[in-house]
Design a protein around this motif. Structure first.
Motif: not given
Length: 228
Positions: A168-176, A159-162
């Motif tokens: 804390x860390x939030x999973x995201x699904x669009x590249x940024x 996964x990818x996270x910001x």
């Protein structure tokens, strides 16, 4: 019964001239960051009022600005040069900027002393700095989990996270910009600095986490690393 002032372990974080022969000194102690006036700063005491020297200091006064009653060396100074020296100065600036005055953090004091020794021994800088930053944030109540997201779900290695600061860390699904992959974050959680990309990702993560608490003012000591 008359109480006798007792010295406590301390390190000098910063010192500057104050009035005629005195210095205004920021100390790190197990009882927190203390600011005190050191009189006769050009004498023997003044030679001790430098960073990275383990001290025993007796503080006098009940106000926010104290006086140094007695100051003695209590061990061997950590001798550092080059990037290790700049790293030590960076730790000092972080503590001055982030540690509230007279707020006891004995664990921070102990970790600082251990980190200075490790820097003086020539151990790799980046893992030491990332560990110190993380421990400082956590001890001040600004830490967050590295193995679960803000919803308490285990991190997905793919996964990818910001970072949501203070959450804390939030999973995201669009590249940024500014994202972290799960593999890097899980390596950080295990302090596995041999994992590809873990150290560079940890540096980015700590910069993001620290930025909000530094109030937008850059750290002067970071510039030392950029000078040729």
């Amino acid at each position: 019964m008359i109480s006798v002032p007792v010295g406590q372990p301390a390190y000098v974080l910063h010192s500057r001239a104050y009035r005629e022969n005195s210095a205004l000194v920021d100390f790190l102690t197990p009882q927190g960051r203390l600011r005190a006036v050191l009189r006769s700063a050009r004498g023997k005491a003044g030679t001790l009022a430098r960073p990275f020297v383990p001290l025993e200091v007796e503080f006098r006064g009940r106000g926010e600005l104290k006086n140094v009653g007695r100051m003695e060396s209590s061990g061997v100074a950590s001798w550092m040069v080059g990037d290790a020296l700049f790293s030590g100065l960076y730790l000092n600036e972080l503590l001055i900027r982030l540690l509230p005055a007279e707020d006891p953090h004995p664990a921070v004091f102990d970790h600082y002393a251990a980190t200075l020794q490790a820097l003086a021994e020539g151990r790799p800088l980046e893992p030491l700095l990332r560990s110190f930053e993380w421990r400082l944030l956590d001890d001040l109540g600004y830490g967050f989990a590295l193995d679960v997201d803000i919803n308490g779900e285990p991190l997905d290695a793919m996964g990818m996270y910001r970072l949501q600061v203070d959450a804390g860390l939030e999973q995201v699904y669009l590249l940024q910009p500014g994202l972290f992959n799960g593999t890097e974050l899980l390596a950080m959680a295990q302090a596995d600095w041999s994992a590809p990309g873990a150290l560079s990702a940890a540096k980015r993560l700590m910069r993001q986490a620290l930025a909000v608490h530094l109030g937008g003012r850059p750290l002067v000591s970071r510039e030392l690393f950029r000078k040729p």
